[in-house]
Design a protein around this motif. Sequence first.
Motif, PDB file in Angstrom:
ATOM      1  N   ILE A 195     -42.570 -51.166 -16.180  1.00 58.15           N
ATOM      2  CA  ILE A 195     -43.759 -51.993 -16.004  1.00 58.15           C
ATOM      3  C   ILE A 195     -43.531 -52.930 -14.823  1.00 58.15           C
ATOM      4  O   ILE A 195     -42.410 -53.395 -14.591  1.00 58.15           O
ATOM      5  N   ARG A 247     -59.058 -65.288 -23.156  1.00 58.09           N
ATOM      6  CA  ARG A 247     -59.105 -63.855 -22.870  1.00 58.09           C
ATOM      7  C   ARG A 247     -60.502 -63.262 -23.016  1.00 58.09           C
ATOM      8  O   ARG A 247     -60.690 -62.072 -22.785  1.00 58.09           O
ATOM      9  N   HIS A 254     -56.814 -54.971 -27.390  1.00 57.74           N
ATOM     10  CA  HIS A 254     -55.571 -55.097 -28.153  1.00 57.74           C
ATOM     11  C   HIS A 254     -55.964 -54.758 -29.578  1.00 57.74           C
ATOM     12  O   HIS A 254     -56.804 -55.449 -30.164  1.00 57.74           O
TER      13      HIS A 254
HETATM   14  C1  NOJ Z   1     -49.375 -59.155 -22.502  1.00 56.26           C
HETATM   15  C2  NOJ Z   1     -50.857 -58.950 -22.632  1.00 56.26           C
HETATM   16  O1  NOJ Z   1     -51.279 -59.322 -23.924  1.00 56.26           O
HETATM   17  C3  NOJ Z   1     -51.310 -57.530 -22.365  1.00 56.26           C
HETATM   18  O2  NOJ Z   1     -52.704 -57.517 -22.313  1.00 56.26           O
HETATM   19  C4  NOJ Z   1     -50.708 -57.021 -21.094  1.00 56.26           C
HETATM   20  O3  NOJ Z   1     -51.173 -55.719 -20.805  1.00 56.26           O
HETATM   21  C5  NOJ Z   1     -49.196 -57.028 -21.243  1.00 56.26           C
HETATM   22  N1  NOJ Z   1     -48.746 -58.398 -21.465  1.00 56.26           N
HETATM   23  C6  NOJ Z   1     -48.486 -56.463 -20.019  1.00 56.26           C
HETATM   24  O4  NOJ Z   1     -48.534 -57.347 -18.978  1.00 56.26           O
END
Ligand code: NOJ
Length: 699
Positions: A37, A125, A162
């Motif tokens: 990532i 968010r 999510h």
């Molecule tokens: C945390 C976040 O909640 C999520 O939406 C994001 O894709 C991941 N980190 C990766 O950065």
Amino acid sequence: MSLEQKIGQLVQVEGAYGSLPDHLREAVVCGAVGSIINEVDPATLNELQRIAREESPHGIPLLIGRDVIHGFHTVFPIPLGMAASWNDTLVEQAARLSAWEAAQQGVNWTFSPMLDVSRDPRWGRIAESFGEDPLLTARLGAAMVRGYQNDTEHPLVSCLKHFVGYGACEAGKDYNTTNLPEIELRNVYLPPFEAAVRAGALTVMPSFSDLNGMPPSGNAWLLRDVLRGEWQFDGLVVSDWASISQLVVHGVAENEANAAAQAARAGVNMDMVSGAYAAHLAQLVEAGALNEQLVDELVLEVLRVKFAAGLFDAPVRVYHMATQTPAALALAQEVAEQSIVLLKNNDVLPLAIEGRVCLLGPLADQPYEQLGTWVFDGDVARSVTIREAFAATFGGRLSYDPVLETSRDRSQAGFDAAATLAWQSDVVVLALGEEAILSGEAHCRSDIQLPGAQSALVEHIAALGKPVIVAILAGRPLAISEVVERADALLYAWHPGSMAGTALLNVITGGVDASGRLPVTLPRRVGQVPIYYAHGHTGKPATPETVIHIDDIDPKAPQTSIGNTSFHLDVDPSPLFPFGFGLSYTTFEFHNLREEAVADDEAVAMAVDVINSGARAGVTVAQLYVRDLVASATRPVRELKAYERLTLEAGERRTLRFSISRDALSFHNGRAKVFEPGRFRIWVGEHAACGLSAEVLVE
Ligand code: NOJ
């Protein structure tokens, strides 16, 4: 593959941002990593993929994940802004363009779209969401999935997040508990995910939050029974950032090994950076606490996604810095234009371009802030600010003063100078709102008014009597009643992205119609939150006759509950602007709502005539809402069941036909989804409080 190599496929680690340290190289060489990532450097990614293919024991390429949330180099409006376009096709195109840019550099996986139905503007968010409505979220989410994944040359694996209920965190405070009855989950929060799974999404991310006592990263009911069982999802579930080890912090796992076992059993295929899988899965298998067959299944699902993403295709892709084309910026401009919602217009707009314009406000010339939250790769140099766009059109007839250093600046020291500038102009445009950092992950607010001295600035300038146009750039709905009252025109622009300036100029001067429509209800006050159109009916709904204001209560009023209804004493019970609302530069009328004969797969079909009754061509979004009048469980007062964005010439009439399936009228009244024939009220119009309606009997 050895057990260690298999577990490697379940491990995601962080990239080194443009370099390749020995530990990372080693990890890929020995097959200890399945995904990386946050690496977007094409040279580094070419090398990483080469090592994975040529030097690792199994030759399996890597998934390269990045948060490409609303664009890569070219930045589109924040998702909440994109939702205001109510334009599935355009949103799909924006996702395709993002995929095209990101994939050129070697990114093959984005953690988008976010499908959390969001009804609380305090939650930072909400900016990343498509707003409060399950249908709008489902349709735009599916459009994004198609856009990301269906470009065979430059595919980007999408990730639905999510999962699930994150948007309902208590008090709009990020990561907070969510308690959602299964009925609510199934009727409101799960449908967008199901729709996007059906659209072919290959990956899903469980949320950080605690859902009804069990965090999704360890929630087998959610990830196995619902996602894989009921929906037949056969892709990959990736944890959120360290959310596996956080099972220990939540207090549902004794230690990290326990957390790893719990997540694996629940069906989390990949551990995003927590290290728990890498550290513990092998020992758990060797100790007999975890079946190796489970590991095999988790690996197979990862590999299935890697194949589907084309990572094994020949010839091998070679990455390079993404090309940015003028067409990309043109698309960003079009999406931004369609995302801007005109909320008020006392005939000052469209603005003639002959006069002198005074541009004020802390967001008028902020190339970075206009991009909004989750911008890692956005090319700030290509941003066109409001000041730049206005200067290009108005030249020497434009004066500009930010007045406040940031949106949070409380100093009124510059107000008089700003008033002098305003006084010398024919019209004042105020660019106000919130910087990018005030919304997004972990950036929640308990007060949702304009920060700093911005409201006072509006008051100060409006007192001059010049026409005042306010543009709000923000990542959330703000409570702006007083500003609306003082402004002659108000546009809600969200964070519009790269082309904010050009898009706003074009809407303000009428180069395009104002065509955005609210994807969320705007509250009058924070105390009304959560305020959303699809609320329950209650046994005592407020009526104009029963609502009383705190100032009007008789001091001797007796205490009684008789005749009382559901409202706050100190605020008008209606929202400031309803869901779906937005003005155009023309007017539309809806007439003759009628039932049509139904086809076999339809429960009901409605037709309506839409007429552009104004003097210029324009855009409206026809919205159809339904209420199930009598059901086995209480149903929302209205639910959006269909919408269509359409452009009509002045005087043009179009007949729209809306088809509503039995499934669309079905709901969960417990575990089961039921279709209950009977009476339904149907509304069609331009927002969730529209009036044209008919009652239908559905068999
Ligand atoms: C945390 C976040 O909640 C999520 O939406 C994001 O894709 C991941 N980190 C990766 O950065």
